[in-house]
Design a protein around this motif. Sequence first.
Motif, PDB file in Angstrom:
ATOM      1  N   GLN A 146       0.827  -1.201   0.000  1.00 30.74           N
ATOM      2  CA  GLN A 146       0.000   0.000   0.000  1.00 30.74           C
ATOM      3  C   GLN A 146       0.868   1.261   0.000  1.00 30.74           C
ATOM      4  O   GLN A 146       0.579   2.223  -0.719  1.00 30.74           O
ATOM      5  CB  GLN A 146      -0.927   0.015   1.219  1.00 30.74           C
ATOM      6  N   ARG A 150       0.392   1.720  -3.747  1.00 29.78           N
ATOM      7  CA  ARG A 150      -0.921   2.341  -3.576  1.00 29.78           C
ATOM      8  C   ARG A 150      -2.029   1.492  -4.205  1.00 29.78           C
ATOM      9  O   ARG A 150      -2.826   1.959  -5.014  1.00 29.78           O
ATOM     10  CB  ARG A 150      -0.918   3.753  -4.153  1.00 29.78           C
ATOM     11  N   THR A 153      -7.490  -2.276  -1.334  1.00 23.94           N
ATOM     12  CA  THR A 153      -7.782  -3.423  -0.482  1.00 23.94           C
ATOM     13  C   THR A 153      -9.286  -3.605  -0.263  1.00 23.94           C
ATOM     14  O   THR A 153      -9.689  -4.537   0.423  1.00 23.94           O
ATOM     15  CB  THR A 153      -7.106  -3.261   0.892  1.00 23.94           C
ATOM     16  N   ARG A 173      -2.392   5.829   0.552  1.00 24.29           N
ATOM     17  CA  ARG A 173      -2.260   4.371   0.563  1.00 24.29           C
ATOM     18  C   ARG A 173      -3.022   3.710  -0.575  1.00 24.29           C
ATOM     19  O   ARG A 173      -3.005   2.493  -0.720  1.00 24.29           O
ATOM     20  CB  ARG A 173      -2.771   3.801   1.895  1.00 24.29           C
ATOM     21  N   CYS A 174      -3.720   4.470  -1.389  1.00 24.49           N
ATOM     22  CA  CYS A 174      -4.466   3.925  -2.528  1.00 24.49           C
ATOM     23  C   CYS A 174      -4.543   5.002  -3.595  1.00 24.49           C
ATOM     24  O   CYS A 174      -4.645   6.204  -3.280  1.00 24.49           O
ATOM     25  CB  CYS A 174      -5.870   3.490  -2.095  1.00 24.49           C
TER      26      CYS A 174
END
Length: 607
Positions: A146, A150, A153, A173-174
């Motif tokens: 992550q 990125r 989830t 993180r995404c």
Amino acid sequence: MPDDFNLKSFLADLPHLPGVYRHLDAEGTVLYVGKARDLKKRVSSYFQKTPSSPRIAHMVARVERLEVTITRSEAEALLLENNLIKRLKPRYNILFRDDKSYPYLMFSGHQTPRIAYYRGSTSGKGRFFGPYPNAWAVRETIQILQRVFRLRTCEDSVFANRSRPCLLYQIGRCSAPCVNLISAEDYQADVDRAIQFLDGRANEVMRDIEQRMHQASEALEFEKAAVLRDQVAALAKVLQQQSMEKVGNDDVDVIAVAAAGGRICVNLAMVRGGRHLGDKPFFPTHTLDDNPTDVLAAFVAQHYLDNAMPAVLVCSHVLPDPDLIKLLAEQTGTKARVLVRPQGLRKIWLEQAVKNAELALARLLTESSARVARTMALATALDMDTDEAALDVMHIECFDISHTAGEATQASCVVYKHHDMQPSLYRRYNIAGITPGDDYAAMRQVLTRRFSRVADGQAEMPSVVLIDGGKGQVEVARQVFVELGLDAHTIVGVAKGEGRKVGLETLVFVDGRESVALGIESAALMLVAQIRDEAHRFAITGMRAQRAKARNVSRLEEIEGIGAKRRQKLLARFGGFTGVVDASVDDLRSVEGISDELAERIYQALR
């Protein structure tokens, strides 16, 4: 030997063929299962020479009958042997717990793949990495992916219904492919780089990101270059942390065996793509008087018939059967290289694995001694047999009732055996057909359901039946046992003290004995409290889940305009009640049959 079984004749008739043999006692119970390249030589050796260990000598002395199964090859015999060991659990075989379901990291088969923690068969859609020794190792890897790549989830149902990016996008993180803040092609490229990273090609990934960063900078795409710069920094930090533990790109299992205090620990450390993922200790049973090499062989055979074998095995001891790896290769299709005297970093890994095995074993022995002492203290308090054999098989079941004002009544049964709680034997019972809040009726129902099977000979009778309650609950239990024709002396009630203060509990009996107040310092009370609290916890979690399920459905039903069909569509679209609660008005409006007005009504009703 029984009259109808002639050992000498049986041995004389055995063929020089591969197969599996079974030693049985007078009752027909299988004592030991083994495989052989030559059945005649192997089985005859048990009765022609001194046994290899006291354990085997004790087993041979009890053998009354033998059975053999001929197989086409020794590899097939190995597979049959381990299947029989797992199914029959013979007393004189070295046994490892059958809990070898390891977690994996999964890239889903979705058009826009997600990364996720996964347990189960790896034959389905998607790409799987692992196995990992524990859940923590998987989640740590997901966090790395992550930070660097990125990747998403979120569940596919959530992904398909997002109208704005989530918090993970806000904290970097995404890349938010759900709302097209990154193209499908660029996202797939990040997925491919993450897979390269997990395959041990991190340096290639680093060079690729650096090259794209320079190209973006030269093209004056400074925002894109900044994102790539952050990826480089995150990846560099990860590589720096792993530089001291990485050698090559091999998949390696490090297996260390340590023995102390009559117990043996097998510690398995996993290295995948050159990354050390952590380790996991195993404590086999039936290993008294066995040497570490035999235990190592048993572990390798049982473990790698169920799990993928890596290219390299680093072992603390020499395998006694040099053909074992060849036999496993025939079954699994993977031929591993076995190292016993590794060099460099692998030597350090092995030393660490041996040290961890010794520490895990020391911790087990300390904890085991304390557990045995508590079991003995309780047996003493209950006037039960306290010899070692009796304590080892002492079987306690504890029952508790839980509900909220009569709603969602559930009973729990937890099991204490072999000096420890046994979660795999826990049971929950939904209670129905009683007056809400009638704990006596609930206790009667669960005990009748559980012990009817004992009375019918379909289940084992516990040594002690703990009832979370005082004289009233104990009397109900006594009546049930009398009706079923069972020994009511096994019933012990745990009555709460004044003000429900811990340490003031008393044990209540049905056989005329006076109630016993053990005292707050009592080891027996500590064990009783542990078992009772576990029963209470197990009952409450089940009750809450049942209550939440009922209430969540009813909350939707209470909204005007929501019938069974619309409720079903909402739950299906958003993957459950929580997804409906999290949905925006626009998301709700997109469901077939939900008007703008109804979407607003649902949104407000669930907040």
